[in-house]
Scaffold this motif. Structure first.
Motif, PDB file in Angstrom:
ATOM      1  N   MET A 133      44.753  62.646  23.825  1.00 47.98           N
ATOM      2  CA  MET A 133      44.664  64.090  23.617  1.00 47.98           C
ATOM      3  C   MET A 133      45.084  64.786  24.912  1.00 47.98           C
ATOM      4  O   MET A 133      44.501  64.556  25.969  1.00 47.98           O
ATOM      5  CB  MET A 133      43.243  64.491  23.224  1.00 47.98           C
ATOM      6  N   ILE A 134      46.098  65.651  24.812  1.00 47.68           N
ATOM      7  CA  ILE A 134      46.721  66.235  25.993  1.00 47.68           C
ATOM      8  C   ILE A 134      46.851  67.742  25.819  1.00 47.68           C
ATOM      9  O   ILE A 134      47.263  68.224  24.755  1.00 47.68           O
ATOM     10  CB  ILE A 134      48.121  65.614  26.230  1.00 47.68           C
ATOM     11  N   HIS A 135      46.493  68.485  26.869  1.00 47.50           N
ATOM     12  CA  HIS A 135      46.738  69.928  26.883  1.00 47.50           C
ATOM     13  C   HIS A 135      46.958  70.373  28.319  1.00 47.50           C
ATOM     14  O   HIS A 135      46.558  69.682  29.269  1.00 47.50           O
ATOM     15  CB  HIS A 135      45.582  70.708  26.232  1.00 47.50           C
ATOM     16  N   PRO A 136      47.607  71.518  28.522  1.00 49.52           N
ATOM     17  CA  PRO A 136      47.756  72.018  29.884  1.00 49.52           C
ATOM     18  C   PRO A 136      46.385  72.353  30.476  1.00 49.52           C
ATOM     19  O   PRO A 136      45.487  72.812  29.768  1.00 49.52           O
ATOM     20  CB  PRO A 136      48.599  73.286  29.715  1.00 49.52           C
ATOM     21  N   ILE A 137      46.217  72.123  31.759  1.00 49.53           N
ATOM     22  CA  ILE A 137      44.971  72.500  32.423  1.00 49.53           C
ATOM     23  C   ILE A 137      44.780  74.005  32.276  1.00 49.53           C
ATOM     24  O   ILE A 137      45.687  74.795  32.543  1.00 49.53           O
ATOM     25  CB  ILE A 137      45.001  72.082  33.903  1.00 49.53           C
ATOM     26  N   GLY A 138      43.600  74.405  31.821  1.00 51.76           N
ATOM     27  CA  GLY A 138      43.309  75.814  31.628  1.00 51.76           C
ATOM     28  C   GLY A 138      43.645  76.344  30.255  1.00 51.76           C
ATOM     29  O   GLY A 138      43.364  77.500  29.952  1.00 51.76           O
TER      30      GLY A 138
END
Length: 336
Positions: A51-56
């Motif tokens: 599971m990956i998302h941009p920090i913030g």
């Protein structure tokens, strides 16, 4: 102070807080990665899913989906989902809330079961999402899995009745695509995985990038140049120090003959390919995070791949100096 001045002060405070929050989000760089499934092959319940998302920015995608719900439950038990705040009226568990509202889309590298079993099993209680993949992968998903016989057709193409929960989105090799409802762009690159076409995904958020690889063999073993094409494509990012990290497989240890790698990497081939990236970019990779995915368990008493493979990588890493990371289910990392 007059009522008008008090109102103006309050408005300025609100604007300042919003502006500050926006600035912090704009300044946030890199990627937040939670390991829902770390292994390859035999170990059901802990199969490739990241599971990956941009920090913030909490809007996430799932790169491969070998294990989904169980992976979210383990991540929750280990505190990786602690910053997910449930609404006061939420009826879901935290893993359920993340599944329904946090994961916006799936990126599927290929349709082998250890990369899609969790997607199939969770689909009866999933929320509507897009599945992004190369056309060859979507063909297998719609024809051989979500086909009404193996599993209900939860997609929007293929055998009727089509329930339409998942919207298939074809990716064209080398063409960047904005992932809907996320802060991410993706560029797909085909990989050679024995007789199967697999995929590497270049994820980008602003000027930051990371690479996720599905299963792949080395160019020399697969008699192709697909990895070299990826190294050439990302070399400018390496030179600009914008490639934040790589998730790449290493399924077998170095005792495995090349003829029995079945489209996978071993430590010596992974090290050779990373050296090829460094040579192509003309920039040292020292310190770059490289997450070693898809290590296959062994049923032999005298073999422990989780000890042997990292040891072989360390031995060959003295000159290269990358930061090899062996993932564990529920682990959370930030690559800045």
């Amino acid at each position: 102070m007059s009522p008008c001045r008090r109102l103006l002060s309050c408005l300025m405070l609100v604007v300042g807080l919003v502006s500050g929050a926006s600035s912090r989000q704009a300044l946030a760089a890199g990627f937040d990665i939670t390991v829902l499934g770390a292994r390859g092959g035999l170990e059901d319940g802990n199969l490739s899913a990241y599971m990956i998302h941009p920090i913030g920015d909490p809007r996430a995608i799932l790169c491969d989906a070998g294990t989904v719900l169980h992976g979210l439950q383990v991540a929750d038990q280990r505190g990786a989902l602690d910053d997910t705040r449930l609404p006061a009226d939420a009826t879901e568990t935290r893993p359920g809330f993340v599944l329904h509202h946090g994961i916006a889309a799936y990126l599927i590298s290929h349709a082998h079961l250890d990369h899609v079993a969790g997607l199939v099993l969770v689909s009866p209680d999933d929320s509507a999402k897009s599945i992004y993949a190369l056309p060859s992968v979507i063909t297998v998903l719609s024809r051989d899995l979500f086909n009404g016989a193996v599993w209900p057709n939860n997609g929007d193409i293929g055998t009727p009745p089509r329930l339409g929960l998942y919207h298939y989105q074809d990716l064209a090799a080398g063409q960047p695509v904005t992932l809907a409802h996320t802060g991410l762009r993706v560029t797909a690159f085909p990989l050679s995985h024995g007789s199967v076409e697999s995929t590497a995904f270049l994820l980008q958020s602003g000027t930051d990038a990371m690479l996720y690889f599905g299963d792949t063999g080395a160019d020399a073993v697969e008699h192709g140049t697909r990895l070299q094409a990826i190294w050439q494509a990302v070399a400018p990012l390496v030179r600009a120090h914008r490639l934040r990290g790589i998730v790449i497989e290493c399924s077998y240890d170095d005792t495995r003959p090349d003829s029995q790698l079945w489209g996978h990497l071993s430590p010596r081939w992974l090290l050779r390919e990373l050296t090829a990236l460094q040579d192509t970019a003309h920039t040292p990779l020292r310190g770059m995070p490289v997450l070693v995915a898809h290590i296959k368990p062994s049923l032999r008493r005298d073999a422990d791949p989780l000890s042997v493979i990292p040891a072989e990588l360390r031995e060959g890493n003295r000159d290269l100096g990358v930061n090899f990371i062996v993932p564990e289910q529920g682990m959370r990392l930030q690559w800045r």
